[in-house]
Design an enzyme around this catalytic site. Structure first.
Site, PDB file in Angstrom:
ATOM      1  N   ASP A   1      -5.782   2.582  -8.988  1.00 28.54           N
ATOM      2  CA  ASP A   1      -4.885   3.588  -8.565  1.00 28.54           C
ATOM      3  C   ASP A   1      -3.897   4.133  -9.737  1.00 28.54           C
ATOM      4  OD1 ASP A   1      -3.807   5.187  -6.779  1.00 28.54           O
ATOM      5  OD2 ASP A   1      -2.235   3.396  -6.046  1.00 28.54           O
TER       6      ASP A   1
ATOM      7  N   HIS B   1      -8.378  11.644 -12.719  1.00 34.19           N
ATOM      8  CA  HIS B   1      -9.908  11.161 -12.083  1.00 34.19           C
ATOM      9  C   HIS B   1     -10.674  11.189 -13.286  1.00 34.19           C
ATOM     10  CE1 HIS B   1      -8.059  10.959  -8.165  1.00 34.19           C
ATOM     11  NE2 HIS B   1      -7.913  12.164  -7.913  1.00 34.19           N
TER      12      HIS B   1
ATOM     13  N   LEU C   1     -24.022  -8.298 -15.640  1.00 40.11           N
ATOM     14  CA  LEU C   1     -22.899  -7.991 -14.791  1.00 40.11           C
ATOM     15  C   LEU C   1     -23.450  -7.429 -13.597  1.00 40.11           C
ATOM     16  CD1 LEU C   1     -19.625  -7.453 -14.512  1.00 40.11           C
ATOM     17  CD2 LEU C   1     -19.915  -5.644 -15.451  1.00 40.11           C
TER      18      LEU C   1
HETATM   19  C1  IPE Z   1      -6.683   3.246  -2.911  1.00 40.49           C
HETATM   20  O1  IPE Z   1      -5.901   4.154  -3.513  1.00 40.49           O
HETATM   21  C2  IPE Z   1      -8.047   3.740  -2.569  1.00 40.49           C
HETATM   22  C3  IPE Z   1      -8.609   3.856  -4.168  1.00 40.49           C
HETATM   23  C4  IPE Z   1      -8.122   3.414  -5.193  1.00 40.49           C
HETATM   24  C5  IPE Z   1      -9.985   4.371  -3.946  1.00 40.49           C
HETATM   25  P1  IPE Z   1      -4.781   5.199  -2.413  1.00 40.49           P
HETATM   26  O2  IPE Z   1      -4.193   5.892  -3.668  1.00 40.49           O
HETATM   27  O3  IPE Z   1      -5.813   6.105  -1.744  1.00 40.49           O
HETATM   28  O4  IPE Z   1      -3.945   4.348  -1.549  1.00 40.49           O
HETATM   29  P2  IPE Z   1      -2.803   4.583  -0.744  1.00 40.49           P
HETATM   30  O5  IPE Z   1      -3.117   5.873  -0.274  1.00 40.49           O
HETATM   31  O6  IPE Z   1      -1.601   4.788  -1.744  1.00 40.49           O
HETATM   32  O7  IPE Z   1      -2.483   3.457  -0.006  1.00 40.49           O
HETATM   33  C1  IPE Z   2      -6.888   6.555  -7.607  1.00 41.05           C
HETATM   34  O1  IPE Z   2      -5.683   7.424  -8.038  1.00 41.05           O
HETATM   35  C2  IPE Z   2      -8.085   7.237  -7.533  1.00 41.05           C
HETATM   36  C3  IPE Z   2      -8.421   7.495  -6.097  1.00 41.05           C
HETATM   37  C4  IPE Z   2      -7.921   7.220  -4.890  1.00 41.05           C
HETATM   38  C5  IPE Z   2      -9.790   8.321  -5.781  1.00 41.05           C
HETATM   39  P1  IPE Z   2      -4.970   8.302  -7.187  1.00 41.05           P
HETATM   40  O2  IPE Z   2      -5.410   9.695  -7.105  1.00 41.05           O
HETATM   41  O3  IPE Z   2      -4.713   7.677  -5.904  1.00 41.05           O
HETATM   42  O4  IPE Z   2      -3.665   8.283  -8.093  1.00 41.05           O
HETATM   43  P2  IPE Z   2      -2.172   8.431  -7.457  1.00 41.05           P
HETATM   44  O5  IPE Z   2      -1.987   7.098  -6.634  1.00 41.05           O
HETATM   45  O6  IPE Z   2      -2.071   9.833  -6.671  1.00 41.05           O
HETATM   46  O7  IPE Z   2      -1.175   8.431  -8.646  1.00 41.05           O
HETATM   47 MG    MG Z   3      -2.840   6.434  -5.433  1.00 38.41          MG
END
Ligand code: IPE
Ligand code: IPE
Ligand code: MG
Length: 266
Positions: A27, A44, A138
């Protein structure tokens, strides 16, 4: 108990210094990009580089299973442009990485409700899984369109169809083999980057006794040192699985293992 791995609630798993299985919620990509005045999707893209680095780092540390949450069943709620960027990134990452993963002895698995993906992506996933199926250094699992509740429900539905006569009497050993990650032990260590302290519908069943590690580091910045900090924190934990601290020093288990526990770790 069916399966070759110890269920943390049915028996006491063997615990080593190096987590056998690390599961990560990657995240913070969007915030990483925002801090740099870049579009979210740039985060990303950069996050894929961290994935590459973590695969290498896990191999070097003797981790056997690495599971990464790439796209949740709730991430479809994001703007359509971001979702389609993520899907294309998944395609290009698979195209670019499968050969390297294979050369490094990595077995690739993709888990989640894959029926939602376009045929081109699905074909690449199946191709990558087939090509790497016999590798054993792995096991890299990518959770895509995955949700912990979805997983439990699909397992429940499979079980109910397979054994309608046992309805009302299903036990954990009946359900567990139908979960999508039945090929892996439960995660020893769960890591979430990006500062949030929640599970966000990740491996709800499998995280029952995992050690949880939350870090503020954003996923694109997560590196070997951050992984070592997480593993270091894991090593300092006392994994009791319901027992008392005093019991851990005893050679013979104070609890009489349940019959299912006897089948484990043969
Ligand atoms: C969780 O991250 C899902 C992934 C990393 C794929 P999100 O950014 O979507 O989670 P929330 O919405 O903050 O809980
Ligand atoms: C996690 O990073 C990746 C996915 C959920 C695909 P985020 O896109 O949720 O990044 P933040 O949380 O908005 O910074
Ligand atoms: Mg996120």
């Amino acid at each position: 108990m069916a399966g070759k791995f110890t269920s943390s609630t049915q028996a006491i798993p063997n615990v080593g210094d190096v987590p056998r299985h690390i599961a990560i919620i990657m995240d913070g990509n969007g915030r990483w990009a925002k801090q740099r005045f870049m579009p979210r999707v740039a985060g990303h893209k950069r996050g894929v580089e961290t994935v590459r680095a973590m695969v290498k780092a896990c191999i070097a540390r003797g981790v056997e299973y690495l599971t990464l949450f790439a796209f949740s069943s709730e991430n479809w709620r994001r703007p359509v442009e971001e979702v389609s960027f993520l899907m294309n990134l998944f395609v290009s990452a698979l195209q670019g990485e499968i050969g390297k993963l294979h050369a490094n002895g990595v077995r690739l698995k993709v888990v989640g409700d894959l029926s939602a993906f376009e045929p081109r992506l699905l074909a690449l996933i199946r191709e990558g899984e087939a090509k790497t199926a016999n590798n054993f250094r792995l096991t890299l699992t990518i959770a895509a369109n995955y949700g912990g509740r979805w997983d439990i429900l699909q397992a429940m539905n499979q079980l109910a169809l397979a054994h309608p006569e046992k309805a009302g009497c299903y036990g954990e050993p009946d359900l567990a083999p139908h979960l999508v990650m039945a090929y892996a032990p439960e995660p020893d260590l769960f890591i979430r980057t990006g500062g949030e302290q929640r599970i966000s519908n990740f491996l709800l069943w499998q995280l029952a006794y995992s050690e949880l590690h939350f870090t503020d580091i954003l996923w694109p910045d997560f590196d070997d040192a951050a992984l070592d900090a997480a593993i270091g924190s894991y090593r300092r934990r006392e994994r009791r699985f319901g027992r008392t601290s005093e019991q851990l020093g005893e050679r013979t288990p104070a609890v009489k293992p349940s019959p299912s526990a006897m089948d484990e770790d043969a």
